[in-house]
Design a protein around this motif. Sequence first.
Motif, mmCIF file in Angstrom:
data_model
loop_
_atom_site.group_PDB
_atom_site.id
_atom_site.type_symbol
_atom_site.label_atom_id
_atom_site.label_comp_id
_atom_site.label_asym_id
_atom_site.label_seq_id
_atom_site.Cartn_x
_atom_site.Cartn_y
_atom_site.Cartn_z
ATOM 1 N N SER A 101 0.112 -8.635 -6.960
ATOM 2 C CA SER A 101 -0.934 -8.303 -5.980
ATOM 3 C C SER A 101 -0.379 -8.335 -4.552
ATOM 4 O O SER A 101 -0.909 -7.691 -3.667
ATOM 5 C CB SER A 101 -2.101 -9.281 -6.079
ATOM 6 N N ARG A 145 -2.073 12.713 -2.432
ATOM 7 C CA ARG A 145 -2.182 11.419 -1.763
ATOM 8 C C ARG A 145 -1.120 11.306 -0.675
ATOM 9 O O ARG A 145 0.007 11.757 -0.871
ATOM 10 C CB ARG A 145 -2.001 10.287 -2.784
ATOM 11 N N TYR A 171 -8.437 3.356 2.303
ATOM 12 C CA TYR A 171 -8.529 4.082 1.024
ATOM 13 C C TYR A 171 -9.733 5.017 0.942
ATOM 14 O O TYR A 171 -9.585 6.220 0.748
ATOM 15 C CB TYR A 171 -8.509 3.089 -0.145
ATOM 16 N N ARG A 229 -5.931 -2.369 4.855
ATOM 17 C CA ARG A 229 -6.133 -1.527 3.677
ATOM 18 C C ARG A 229 -7.616 -1.261 3.440
ATOM 19 O O ARG A 229 -7.978 -0.230 2.870
ATOM 20 C CB ARG A 229 -5.535 -2.213 2.439
ATOM 21 N N THR A 235 -9.308 7.984 3.310
ATOM 22 C CA THR A 235 -8.453 9.096 2.876
ATOM 23 C C THR A 235 -9.084 9.822 1.685
ATOM 24 O O THR A 235 -8.915 11.023 1.507
ATOM 25 C CB THR A 235 -7.027 8.587 2.549
ATOM 26 N N GLN A 236 -9.838 9.088 0.881
ATOM 27 C CA GLN A 236 -10.444 9.730 -0.303
ATOM 28 C C GLN A 236 -11.574 10.677 0.091
ATOM 29 O O GLN A 236 -11.803 11.690 -0.568
ATOM 30 C CB GLN A 236 -10.903 8.654 -1.290
ATOM 31 N N ARG A 242 -9.531 13.600 0.842
ATOM 32 C CA ARG A 242 -8.815 14.155 -0.316
ATOM 33 C C ARG A 242 -9.764 14.718 -1.357
ATOM 34 O O ARG A 242 -9.469 15.735 -1.997
ATOM 35 C CB ARG A 242 -7.940 13.040 -0.917
ATOM 36 N N PHE A 257 -8.877 4.753 -5.902
ATOM 37 C CA PHE A 257 -8.871 3.282 -5.962
ATOM 38 C C PHE A 257 -8.966 2.714 -4.555
ATOM 39 O O PHE A 257 -8.496 3.331 -3.595
ATOM 40 C CB PHE A 257 -7.570 2.783 -6.585
ATOM 41 N N PHE A 312 5.867 -6.976 0.462
ATOM 42 C CA PHE A 312 5.642 -5.722 1.171
ATOM 43 C C PHE A 312 6.562 -5.702 2.396
ATOM 44 O O PHE A 312 6.975 -6.759 2.875
ATOM 45 C CB PHE A 312 4.154 -5.660 1.592
ATOM 46 N N VAL A 354 0.475 8.668 0.297
ATOM 47 C CA VAL A 354 1.522 7.901 -0.381
ATOM 48 C C VAL A 354 1.121 7.823 -1.848
ATOM 49 O O VAL A 354 -0.018 8.116 -2.190
ATOM 50 C CB VAL A 354 1.668 6.479 0.213
ATOM 51 N N HIS A 355 2.062 7.473 -2.721
ATOM 52 C CA HIS A 355 1.775 7.369 -4.162
ATOM 53 C C HIS A 355 1.315 8.706 -4.744
ATOM 54 O O HIS A 355 0.481 8.746 -5.647
ATOM 55 C CB HIS A 355 0.702 6.312 -4.445
ATOM 56 N N MET A 387 -5.007 -3.158 -6.984
ATOM 57 C CA MET A 387 -3.959 -2.206 -6.593
ATOM 58 C C MET A 387 -2.700 -2.984 -6.264
ATOM 59 O O MET A 387 -2.600 -3.586 -5.200
ATOM 60 C CB MET A 387 -4.427 -1.394 -5.398
ATOM 61 N N PHE A 388 -1.768 -2.954 -7.203
ATOM 62 C CA PHE A 388 -0.600 -3.808 -7.112
ATOM 63 C C PHE A 388 0.682 -2.978 -7.024
ATOM 64 O O PHE A 388 0.667 -1.775 -7.253
ATOM 65 C CB PHE A 388 -0.535 -4.736 -8.339
ATOM 66 N N LEU A 389 1.781 -3.670 -6.709
ATOM 67 C CA LEU A 389 3.082 -2.999 -6.607
ATOM 68 C C LEU A 389 4.118 -3.725 -7.462
ATOM 69 O O LEU A 389 3.956 -4.911 -7.764
ATOM 70 C CB LEU A 389 3.565 -2.978 -5.153
ATOM 71 N N ARG A 424 -3.633 3.919 -12.951
ATOM 72 C CA ARG A 424 -2.770 5.000 -12.466
ATOM 73 C C ARG A 424 -1.479 4.364 -11.982
ATOM 74 O O ARG A 424 -1.495 3.448 -11.145
ATOM 75 C CB ARG A 424 -3.427 5.796 -11.338
ATOM 76 N N PHE A 461 2.099 0.334 9.410
ATOM 77 C CA PHE A 461 2.121 1.124 8.172
ATOM 78 C C PHE A 461 2.466 2.600 8.421
ATOM 79 O O PHE A 461 3.282 3.166 7.690
ATOM 80 C CB PHE A 461 0.786 0.999 7.426
#
Length: 563
Positions: free
Chosen positions: A227, A83, A369, A365, A372-373, A376, A345, A164, A85-86, A157-159, A123, A172
Motif C-alpha cells: 500500500s 491513463r 483519480y 491522490r 482524471t476519470q 477519461r 479506481f 514511492f 500513468v499506468h 491501489m498498490f505498487l 487491474r 508528482f
Amino acid sequence: MNGARSTAVNGGANGANKNGAQNGTTNGTHPKGDIITTMNGAPVKNVAGSQRIGNQLRATLLLQDINLLELIQHLTHERIPERLVHARGTGAHGYFEVTDDISDVTSADFLQRVGEKTPLFVRFSTVAGERGSAETVRDTRGFAFKMRTKDGILDWMFLSTPVFPIRDGAKFPSFTHATKRNPRSGLPDHTMFWDYFNNNQEAIHFLMFLFSDRATPIDFQHADCFSINSYRFTKSDGSFVYVKIHVKTNQGVQNFTAAEAQTVAGQDPDHQTRSLFDDLEAGKTPSWDVYAQIIDPRKAADYPINIFDATKTLPFKDFPLRKFGRIVLDRNPDDSFAEVEQSAFSPTNIVPGWALSPDPILQTRSLAYADTQRHRLGVNFIQLPINKPEHSFNPLMRDGAATFKGLGATPNYFPSSFSQYGVATQYAQPDEEHWLGTVVDFESQLVDADFAQARIFWEETLASEPGQQDNFVNNVAGHLSSAVAQVRTVTYAMFTRVNTDLGMRIKTATEAAVAGTTAAPAKAGISNKLANMKLADLHAKKQAPHDSPHNFDLFAHKAWHLS
Ligand code: HEM
C-alpha cells in the motif's frame, strides 16, 4: 446493439463465430447467431456491403446507408484517452477472503467474518509506458483492486515497490514528466531521467528497487505489492489505528534479469498480459496473502520514521505483519475494453472501517483519480458496470453525459420538505484526529537519514542475494550511460552517499559502457549471452520458481523480518 434476435443467420461469414472463445473473443448467444442491428435495434440486411447507385464497384455511395455511417462513426470514436500513468494494463476477476480475525482493529463489515468472500476485480499495470508499450520493461507494477462490499466499493491501489519516489504531492507532475518522454524529441531521455532524480534525491530508496531485478518481474502473478501509504482501520466507537498493507504472492517472487526482460520485450511485448490470461484460461487460480502492519497512533507520534513519508518502509520488528486475508483470481474479463480499460479506481473509494490518513501523497491522490476519470471516461463513469457499486443513491448528483440512472421527481436539492433521507448514523465517527496549526509553505528537505534504508537495501538485502549487487550496478550503468557527462557525475555522488563502494562501482561500470569497453546488459542486452534464450525457456522459469536464484522474499529488508 444486439437487440433484435432471430433464428435466421445473416450469411455464414456474419453469424456467430463458434471458435471465438478460443482466441479470446466472445460470440453471439443465440445458437444460430444474433441478428446484427443498427444502433436503434433495427435489423441490418447487408452488414459488410453498402448501398450504392448502380450495382458495381465504381458506383456512388448513399448517405442514407445507416449501417455504413454508424459503423465508421463508431470506429472513429473507439479510442478514449489513455491513463496519464499506468496506461498499459490487464485485469482479472476473483475474490478477497478473510482468513484471520482482524475485527479488533476495524469495523469494516466485509472483514468481520473469517471465511467471508468479497467479489474483486484487479487491474495490473506498468506505470510509465503507453497503452501499447512492452510489458517487461524496468518499471514499478500497479495493482489496483476493486472490492464490491455491501457497504460500497473499496479500492486498494498498490505498487510492487514498497516505497514511492516522492513525499510531497506537488512533485508528482515533475516525477511523471521526467520518467516519460522528452517533450521535444518524443523519445525516452536518460539525461532528463537522472537529472530529475539528482535533484530529487529523496527518491533514492525507490531507485534502489527500480534498478534491482525486482523491477523486472516475470509477470504479475509472481510479484508482491504494497500500500506504501498509511491508511486507517477505524472502529464504530471512533477509535482507529494506522495501517500499511502488504500483499504477498503465493506463486513465489520471480524476476527477469535486465537482459531477459529486454529479450522478452522484443519477442513478446504482451508477455505479462498473456501469462495472466493463459493461466486463468487454463484454470489456474493465482493467489496472494494479505497482511497488515498495524501502527498505534500514539507510537506513530514519536517513532523515528515518519509513517506518512512514502519514501520509507516500517521495520517488521516494530510493526510485525499480521495476516488477515487472501486474494484469489479465477476468471478473465469478458471484454477487455469494457472492464479493463473502463475500470476506474481511486483511493477515495473507501467503506466504513477503512479511511484515509494525513499522508500528503495520499491526500494529493484523493483529488487526482476521479478528476482524471471524469476526463477519461465522462462524468458518469461510476455508472459503468465495472465501476458501479451494488447500491448508491445521491439525488444531488444528477445529469451529465451518459446518465443511466435517472431519479425522476426525487428532489435534486437538500433539504426538501418533499423527501426524507436516512442518515447512516451507525457509521458516524466522532472527531478522529485533532488538527490545529499555523498555515505554512512546506517542502520536505533532503537529510542524511533519507539514505539509511537505501544503504540497508544495498549492504544487507542485495548483498545476501547472489549476483544481485552485480545486476544492480549493471542495470544502473546500462541506463545511466546514455545520460550526458555532467548528469552522470552528480548521479555517482548520489549513489556514493548510499555507499562509497556502490558509487565507485557504478561510476566504473557506467564510464566503461560510455567508452564502449563493456556492454552493460540493460543497454546492450541483445549481445548478452541470454539473448539467445527462447521464450519457451523463459516460460519454463515461471514454472519452476523455487529453483530460481531470484526466488527471494520481495519485502527486501531481511534485517527487519518478522522474527
Ligand atoms: C501524488 C501522488 C499520485 C498521483 C497524483 C497519482 C495519480 C494517478 C493517476 C492520474 C492515475 C491514472 C488514473 C486513471 O486514469 O484512472 C493513477 C493510476 C494509478 N495509481 Fe497513482 N498517483 C499517485 C501516487 C500513487 C501511489 C503512491 C500509488 C500506490 C501506492 C498509486 C497507485 C496507482 C495505481 C495502481 C494506478 C493504476 C490504476 C488502474 O489500473 O486503473 N499511485 N495514479
